[in-house]
Design a protein around this motif. Structure first.
Motif, short mmCIF file in Angstrom:
data_model
loop_
_atom_site.label_atom_id
_atom_site.label_comp_id
_atom_site.label_asym_id
_atom_site.label_seq_id
_atom_site.Cartn_x
_atom_site.Cartn_y
_atom_site.Cartn_z
N ASN A 63 0.91 -1.04 0.38
CA ASN A 63 0.28 0.36 -0.14
C ASN A 63 1.00 0.98 -0.13
N THR A 64 1.65 1.18 0.19
CA THR A 64 3.11 2.38 0.77
C THR A 64 3.30 2.35 -0.72
N GLU A 69 3.95 6.09 -5.28
CA GLU A 69 4.07 5.49 -7.16
C GLU A 69 2.69 7.07 -7.31
N GLN A 70 2.14 6.65 -6.52
CA GLN A 70 0.85 7.77 -7.15
C GLN A 70 1.00 9.21 -7.20
N TRP A 71 2.36 9.46 -5.69
CA TRP A 71 2.29 10.68 -5.50
C TRP A 71 3.18 11.34 -6.91
N GLU A 72 4.31 10.10 -7.13
CA GLU A 72 5.23 10.35 -8.40
C GLU A 72 4.42 10.99 -9.36
N GLN A 73 3.40 10.15 -9.66
CA GLN A 73 2.32 10.79 -10.77
C GLN A 73 1.60 11.79 -10.79
N GLU A 74 1.28 12.21 -9.69
CA GLU A 74 0.44 13.50 -9.73
C GLU A 74 1.54 14.64 -8.95
N ARG A 83 5.76 17.59 -0.54
CA ARG A 83 4.97 18.66 -0.01
C ARG A 83 3.54 17.66 0.55
N LYS A 84 3.88 16.37 0.07
CA LYS A 84 2.78 15.07 0.05
C LYS A 84 3.56 14.41 0.97
N PHE A 85 4.26 13.75 1.11
CA PHE A 85 4.10 13.97 2.88
C PHE A 85 4.47 14.16 3.83
#
Length: 199
Positions: A63-64, A69-74, A83-85
């Motif tokens: 899940n992590t 990977e989603q953060w990388e795309q977004e 900042r997402k972290f």
């Protein structure tokens, strides 16, 4: 419900209960009751709580990884990804106030128990550490990328621990803002390549 669905249901329930109640205080009976299956059916899938713990950690790692990977795309830039972290503390504020950080609480409990699963659980931190380090390297901070990653990881864990202890939403928001300010300061410091170019 098929075998895989039942097994996944057990792992999902165990993941939630380990987080909410702690590994040591969650029994087979608690998990079986949560998923509404017989003890016999439960033992068909897992013979020990340690087997369930292994499956829970595997699930959390997957899940992590998906989240990173989603953060990388977004996010298009390293600073946006970092900042997402940081903002995870706000996004997950409600459960953190109630139960703390799911990674930190599990790792701390297993360390106290001197549990064999401690090293595997710590790979959750390693995953965040390596990802943050890559982002700081991409910002041009290769020489101190790991130190910056560990500082941010440690600071976020401290915020989560105190947020859980104090139950103070304003504290979380204030600390998150300070982390964003810290990140801006890090970015404003000349990168390795910039320092070399000026030398």
């Amino acid at each position: 419900m098929g075998d895989k669905q039942t097994r996944d249901h057990i792992v999902d329930a165990a993941d939630r209960l380990f987080y909410e109640n702690g590994y040591e205080h969650t029994s087979f009976a608690h998990i079986a009751e949560s998923v509404k299956i017989s003890r016999g059916n439960f033992y068909y899938h897992f013979r020990s709580k340690d087997e369930i713990l292994d499956a829970v950690i595997t699930l959390r790692l997957a899940n992590t990884q998906r989240m990173l990977e989603q953060w990388e795309q977004e996010a298009q830039t390293p600073i946006e990804r970092i900042r997402k972290f940081i903002d995870m503390l706000i996004v997950n504020q409600a459960p953190i106030l109630r139960h703390g950080c799911p990674v930190g609480t599990l790792c701390t409990e297993l360390a106290k128990l001197n549990h064999a699963g401690r090293a595997q659980a710590n790979t959750l931190f390693t995953l965040f550490r390596a990802w943050l380090k890559r982002q700081f390297v991409a910002l041009g901070r290769k020489s101190d990328a790991d130190a910056l990653a560990m500082h941010l990881l440690g600071r976020s864990q401290g915020v989560a621990t105190l947020a859980n202890a104090l139950g103070d939403q304003r504290f979380v928001r204030r600390e998150v803002q300070q982390l964003h300010t810290w990140l801006e300061q890090v970015v404003s410091i000349p990168s390795d390549s910039e320092r070399k170019a000026k030398a």
